[in-house]
Structures are given as structure tokens and as C-alpha cells.
Write an enzyme that holds these catalytic residues in place. Structure first.
Site, mmCIF file in Angstrom:
data_model
loop_
_atom_site.group_PDB
_atom_site.id
_atom_site.type_symbol
_atom_site.label_atom_id
_atom_site.label_comp_id
_atom_site.label_asym_id
_atom_site.label_seq_id
_atom_site.Cartn_x
_atom_site.Cartn_y
_atom_site.Cartn_z
ATOM 1 N N MET A 43 0.810 -1.208 0.000
ATOM 2 C CA MET A 43 0.000 0.000 0.000
ATOM 3 C C MET A 43 0.847 1.264 0.000
ATOM 4 O O MET A 43 0.767 2.059 0.923
ATOM 5 C CB MET A 43 -0.946 -0.001 1.187
ATOM 6 C CG MET A 43 -0.278 -0.030 2.526
ATOM 7 S SD MET A 43 -1.136 -1.135 3.639
ATOM 8 C CE MET A 43 -0.361 -2.674 3.144
ATOM 9 N N PRO A 44 1.634 1.442 -1.032
ATOM 10 C CA PRO A 44 2.504 2.635 -1.061
ATOM 11 C C PRO A 44 1.689 3.919 -1.249
ATOM 12 O O PRO A 44 0.585 3.907 -1.792
ATOM 13 C CB PRO A 44 3.389 2.410 -2.290
ATOM 14 C CG PRO A 44 3.243 0.971 -2.633
ATOM 15 C CD PRO A 44 1.875 0.573 -2.180
ATOM 16 N N TYR A 45 2.300 5.007 -0.768
ATOM 17 C CA TYR A 45 1.759 6.342 -0.980
ATOM 18 C C TYR A 45 2.882 7.173 -1.600
ATOM 19 O O TYR A 45 3.977 7.258 -1.047
ATOM 20 C CB TYR A 45 1.315 6.958 0.359
ATOM 21 C CG TYR A 45 0.984 8.421 0.232
ATOM 22 C CD1 TYR A 45 -0.262 8.825 -0.251
ATOM 23 C CD2 TYR A 45 1.910 9.399 0.553
ATOM 24 C CE1 TYR A 45 -0.557 10.171 -0.400
ATOM 25 C CE2 TYR A 45 1.619 10.748 0.405
ATOM 26 C CZ TYR A 45 0.384 11.117 -0.071
ATOM 27 O OH TYR A 45 0.086 12.444 -0.234
ATOM 28 N N PHE B 34 -1.446 4.555 -3.876
ATOM 29 C CA PHE B 34 -2.004 5.907 -4.013
ATOM 30 C C PHE B 34 -0.920 6.829 -4.561
ATOM 31 O O PHE B 34 0.237 6.756 -4.123
ATOM 32 C CB PHE B 34 -2.425 6.480 -2.661
ATOM 33 C CG PHE B 34 -3.634 5.872 -2.028
ATOM 34 C CD1 PHE B 34 -4.316 4.821 -2.603
ATOM 35 C CD2 PHE B 34 -4.105 6.369 -0.805
ATOM 36 C CE1 PHE B 34 -5.446 4.265 -1.992
ATOM 37 C CE2 PHE B 34 -5.225 5.832 -0.202
ATOM 38 C CZ PHE B 34 -5.899 4.786 -0.786
#
Lengths: 68, 68, 68, 68, 68, 68
Positions: A1-3, A41
Site C-alpha cells: 500500500m505505497p503512498y 495511491f
């Protein structure tokens, strides 16, 4: 779940270019770290050239000196 | 003296909703960590749907597919 | 798909307190803006007291003056 | 190659003041850490007073109470 | 002079993978927006799984449920 | 109530230098924008040289080439 947050100067970036950045970063994270695209994201901030400084001056001033 | 940054898509968030977010986060930090509200800062960034990506596409594209 | 970043000083915050912050912020965004919890990201940064300044001094200096 | 982000409320900050902030931060980093100005970036974010909270209320509400 | 911040969970990312992310993002910005690589900054933050929340729980808790 | 985030590479910055940065930025905001020091926050992030990229390579690689 990288941002991922991309900050660039606000100089006529098109919706297609933003889409290409989002697609490209998401693919990169999948390729390098096996991160699922669905939970990556990407937020793009377009910053006014008066509000971005480099070398102690604003990018607005820099662009004027460059004749742009 | 916590600093909280909330990033959400720019989709008609009202002043009342922003107030509720600020109040809620400030109370949460007081309740959980005993942080004094007077020195809790909250900054809300509303991001254009063209500038937010998820799953490799912009939220603008996602909303169009969702018929919104 | 909100993204929330909470910055606090690194002063013995427990895993349970972090969980409470994450849970609380996620619920708040659902309650106020109807954001689905599954796509709410929360990132907590614990900042060394030497690296956080307020009133022109580090929190380390402030804590020493407070006898902590 | 430092990166500095300055967040302030959006209350009639002039281009000259932004220039002074950029110049001042860049000089400070050169003086204290010997960082070359050419690769120091400064980004100023002006945040709407409805979107900045302190003490659990928005700065808009605070300014109204202050008669501003 | 773009600035890119990549936040990922701290789960054994190697120096080679970080290099690949930096190289990939820098190339992407050159390809899409013609940004010179020399002034593209990329900062990678590795966040402890206790400090990253999704779906109202920490990634640590999520990983335990996934048997990881 | 400004919030300033300074990101620098993690290369033996002393507590005295951090104090000088915090003091300097806080004074600058008071001088230029009349911001009260008591509510100016400064957060310094020291980033590992493996995690900072410029010109498509890590600062670690750059430092090796510079013989540092």
C-alpha cells in the site's frame, strides 16, 4: 500500500500527463517491490512558480531570467 | 504538539465537515496521547480528482466509470 | 481513499496507542465523509525531540526546562 | 540538497514575502550546514483558513472571534 | 525540479530496490514532463508496520492475520 | 502558526546545528510574516543516503563517486 507524492511546478501539465505519471509510478512499484496496484495511491501537487524556490530565488524569477 | 495532515479528494467537502474533522482529530489525540488541544495543528488538503491516482488511474477516471 | 499523516514526538508511544489513533482517524473519516475504511491510509511519524522545534527551541530543551 | 516545505495560512502573503522566505531558508541552510544554495528546494503551501485547525477549531473561526 | 516522496512499509527493501525506484521515477519524470534528471529529488520513507494503518488496523496486525 | 518541514540527508548533523535551524526558521517567519514564535513548529527529517535520490542515483552512490 505505497503512498507517493509528486510535487511539480504548476506549468500547464495536462490530464494525460498526470495519468501517465500515476500509471508509471504504480507500475514501477509493482515491478520493483511487487506492490499491488489497487492499493497504491499517488498524489500530484502542482505548485505555483511563486511558491517554489531553488538557488534562493523563486521559479518565477528563474523563468523570467530564462526568457520564459 | 502534534501535526496532522489529512489528504482527501476535492469533492464538495463543506466547512462544517472540515470543522468536524479538525475537532475529531484533536479530541482523539487528547484522549489517546493526552496531547493539549491548544497545540494540535490539523491541515486538510483537498486534492483535485485529476491529481489523485489509485490502481494506476486517476480518481476522475474512476468516478466516470462509476457513473459519478 | 484518504491519506492521513500524524506527526508526534517520539516519547514512548505504545503499539496500543498507535492502533487507537489509526482506528480513531479511520472511523472519523467514515463518520464525517462516508469514506470506506478499507481504503483509508494512516501513517504515524514519531519524531525525535531533538528534531522537533516549537517557540524557536527543540522539544528536548523544552522538556529539560520542564524537568522531564 | 535539502528540501524545505513551509506551510502557512493563506492570508495575503505577497510575492516579495515568499521571495524573502525562500532566500532566508536557503541562506540558513548554507550557513548552518554548508548546503549549496543551487540544490536547496523550498516549497511554500498557502492553506485556506477553513482547512487549518488549531485548538480544535478552524483558523477561520479563530479569526472571527479575534474580530479579523 | 520535481520532488517525489515515496512512502512504503519497512519490510526488507534492499539498496538495489531503492536504487531502482529512484532511477525509475526520475526517468518517468523526464519522459512524461521533460524534467532534467539532475534536479529531480526522490525521498523514500520506510515506515514501521506498527505505524502504518489501513482499514482501521496496523499493517503489523494485518500481516499477523495473513500469517506473515 | 506555521509548520515547517526540513528534509536533509543523515550525515552527522549535530544537536547544535538542529537547534540553529529551528531558531533560524522561527526567526525568519517572525521577521517576514510577523508569525509568533510560540506557535511555529519545525520538524527536521534526516534521511538515510540510500533513501535520497538525485540525478537518478542514490546520494550513497554519489558520495562514493565523490570519494566521501
Amino acid at each position: 500500500m505505497p503512498y507517493v507524492n509528486i510535487k511539480i511546478t504548476d506549468e500547464q501539465v495536462t490530464a494525460q500527463q498526470k495519468q501517465a505519471l500515476i500509471q508509471g509510478v504504480t507500475s514501477l512499484l509493482e515491478r520493483v517491490l511487487n506492490k499491488p496496484p489497487a492499493t497504491t495511491f499517488v498524489v500530484i501537487d502542482e505548485v505555483a512558480t511563486d511558491n517554489w524556490g531553488v538557488g534562493g530565488e523563486t521559479v518565477s524569477a528563474l523563468r523570467r531570467r530564462q526568457g520564459k
